[in-house]
Design a protein around this motif. Structure first.
Motif, PDB file in Angstrom:
ATOM      1  N   ALA A   2      45.468  45.039  39.144  1.00 47.41           N
ATOM      2  CA  ALA A   2      45.738  43.723  39.734  1.00 47.41           C
ATOM      3  C   ALA A   2      45.438  43.708  41.230  1.00 47.41           C
ATOM      4  N   ASN A   3      45.778  44.779  41.912  1.00 49.87           N
ATOM      5  CA  ASN A   3      45.512  44.829  43.357  1.00 49.87           C
ATOM      6  C   ASN A   3      44.028  44.952  43.668  1.00 49.87           C
ATOM      7  N   VAL A   4      43.289  45.724  42.860  1.00 49.72           N
ATOM      8  CA  VAL A   4      41.836  45.828  43.054  1.00 49.72           C
ATOM      9  C   VAL A   4      41.183  44.484  42.772  1.00 49.72           C
ATOM     10  N   GLU A   5      41.648  43.804  41.712  1.00 48.83           N
ATOM     11  CA  GLU A   5      41.093  42.480  41.386  1.00 48.83           C
ATOM     12  C   GLU A   5      41.316  41.509  42.545  1.00 48.83           C
ATOM     13  N   ARG A   6      42.503  41.562  43.131  1.00 49.59           N
ATOM     14  CA  ARG A   6      42.790  40.662  44.241  1.00 49.59           C
ATOM     15  C   ARG A   6      41.887  40.982  45.437  1.00 49.59           C
ATOM     16  N   LEU A   7      41.677  42.273  45.672  1.00 52.52           N
ATOM     17  CA  LEU A   7      40.818  42.682  46.784  1.00 52.52           C
ATOM     18  C   LEU A   7      39.373  42.248  46.541  1.00 52.52           C
ATOM     19  N   VAL A   8      38.891  42.420  45.311  1.00 50.75           N
ATOM     20  CA  VAL A   8      37.521  42.024  44.967  1.00 50.75           C
ATOM     21  C   VAL A   8      37.364  40.521  45.116  1.00 50.75           C
ATOM     22  N   ALA A   9      38.414  39.758  44.680  1.00 52.94           N
ATOM     23  CA  ALA A   9      38.339  38.303  44.791  1.00 52.94           C
ATOM     24  C   ALA A   9      38.237  37.870  46.248  1.00 52.94           C
ATOM     25  N   GLU A  10      38.880  38.636  47.141  1.00 56.57           N
ATOM     26  CA  GLU A  10      38.867  38.269  48.560  1.00 56.57           C
ATOM     27  C   GLU A  10      37.584  38.711  49.269  1.00 56.57           C
TER      28      GLU A  10
END
Length: 482
Positions: free
Chosen positions: A203-211
């Motif tokens: 979830a944290n990697v996904e959030r970082l990728v989205a940003e």
């Protein structure tokens, strides 16, 4: 054992063997009090004294202001069932000494002639003084009798030895099986919480990728998901070996345990009273038309399809669909009561500050509890996107991938619940719904407790509504065709 209850109707009881204290009628000592769990504690005699054992109840057993798991009674003790629950007083009764009764000596029975003759032969040949001089015939009889006795002793010795060996073998096997089950259960739980830790990382990697974007992050997510899938397959094998779902569980019980797993809680760690508590909230849904009315509205307007897709696309359980049902009954134009943060509005009941944080423009009528065409919170599609982002943020940080803690945060306010969460270790094994509820149940508002259980029980019903008496099918059944 003398037991006294100090509540609205003080009572006095006496027990002579192990008994259970709880809220349900099956308990030998039934106390109908909201602070008392269904099977709150057990009182038993062991190692020469009486003990009180807390049955992992929600509110606990409290002695002198401290929560205890086990406590010896001694001669007497007072404790509470929950911090604000009823007092229980126990005292060990010493039985009064019994008067000595003089039993008159019984006269020797008078033997008849035949009986007397048999006794004299037995004494002479078999049980008398076998070392005394005797004739050849007497010695022969004594020798034969001795040999018979030896054979019988050997025979019965083998029988007794075999029985002892068999009992030891059965007991040893049962102990070995119990140890193996405990070991496999512990390993399964470790694997489950390793999966949840990976969920947090994903979830944290996904959030970082989205940003920030970038193909490297997407590749890392793909590898994480492959490892996560492999771990889940291994966990399923553990469950199959432990036969958790093959036990004598009703279909309703199985659905409750499966839904706990869907929302990120380990079914192996569920407290004993959890299933019964969920069923009590299912009964509340069954007692009104609210569930059917809300689901009909969602299906008619296509909310179920759009909401489920939004949450799935963010790697979240689509069953968060039922959070919107609890918030608004799927009514996009609804306004909540005034709070110090302003009116909550829309299907997902965003307050102005949180709505703006997640991209929802507040309209000119934000101070009034009425529909506002200029307020994005009433735009159910925009609000659904904002809700999925908000829930994803809670899920991937302090809630540690626990869907039930996400629900509590959404209702109670993430800042207040996060203050409690941050006092606990930052890993899903030690920061999950069961652990937080056990430690901080007395600090939870009843509204938040009800909120979580209403959403969870609604999701259980939604898996098979007809099983629970509702005249329609799973509103998320379209996902099975994907």
């Amino acid at each position: 054992m003398r037991v006294g209850i100090a509540d609205a109707a003080p009572r006095d009881y006496s027990f002579t063997q192990t008994f259970r204290i709880g809220r349900v009628a099956e308990c030998e000592l039934c106390i109908e009090d909201p602070h008392v769990s269904r099977q709150h504690a057990t009182v038993a005699f062991a190692n020469g004294q009486w003990w009180v054992q807390d049955n992992n109840s929600a509110n606990g057993v409290w002695v002198d202001g401290q929560r205890v798991q086990t406590v010896a009674i001694g001669q007497k003790i007072s404790f509470r069932l929950g911090v604000q629950g009823p007092w229980v007083m126990m005292a060990v009764e010493t039985p009064a000494p019994q008067p000595q009764v003089q039993v008159p000596a019984q006269p020797e029975p008078v033997m008849g002639g035949e009986t007397r003759m048999i006794a004299s032969y037995t004494d002479k040949y078999l049980t008398g003084n076998t070392d005394a001089p005797a004739g050849e015939r007497t010695m022969m009889i004594r020798k034969a009798f001795t040999q018979v006795q030896k054979k019988q002793k050997r025979k019965y010795g083998w029988v007794v030895g075999g029985l002892v060996f068999l009992l030891l073998g059965v007991g040893g096997f049962a102990w070995y099986r119990d140890q193996q089950v405990r070991k496999q259960t512990a390993m399964a739980q470790e694997l489950f919480y390793s999966m949840k830790s990976m969920d947090v990382d994903i979830a944290n990697v996904e959030r970082l990728v989205a940003e920030t974007g970038g193909a490297q992050g997407a590749e890392q997510i793909r590898k994480f998901r492959e490892r996560r899938t492999a771990m889940e397959g291994q966990y399923d094998k553990f469950l199959s070996g432990l036969k958790i779902y093959d036990q004598k569980l009703s279909e309703e019980d199985r659905l409750i345990l499966r839904m706990a797993r869907v929302f990120g809680e380990c079914e192996l760690a569920a407290p004993p009273e959890f299933i019964a508590e969920v069923k009590s909230y299912i009964a509340k849904w069954q007692s009104s038309s609210r569930y059917k009315t809300a689901v009909d509205r969602a299906i008619t307007n296509g909310y179920n399809v759009r909401i489920a897709k939004e949450f799935l696309d963010r790697g979240l359980p689509p069953q968060f669909f039922y959070l919107a049902m609890q918030e608004s009954n799927f009514e996009p134009l609804i306004s909540g009561p005034m709070t110090y943060m302003g009116h909550a509005k829309g299907m997902w009941q965003f307050i102005p500050e949180t709505g703006q944080k997640y991209g929802l423009k507040t309209g000119p009528l934000f101070e009034f509890p009425r529909p506002d065409p200029g307020d994005d919170r009433h735009n159910w599609e925009k609000a659904t996107v904002a809700a999925s982002k908000y829930i994803k943020d809670i899920y991937s940080t302090d809630a540690q991938a626990s869907g039930l803690l996400v629900m509590a945060s959404y209702n109670w306010g993430e800042h207040r619940i996060i203050k409690l969460l941050q006092t606990m270790p930052a890993n899903p094994k030690e920061r999950n719904f069961w652990q937080v509820l056990a430690k901080y149940k007395d600090k939870w508002p009843q509204e938040t407790y009800d909120y979580v259980y209403y959403i969870f029980s609604a999701a259980v019903i939604g898996e098979n509504p007809r099983l629970f008496g509702f005249p329609f099918d799973n509103p998320l059944a379209h996902l099975e065709k994907r």
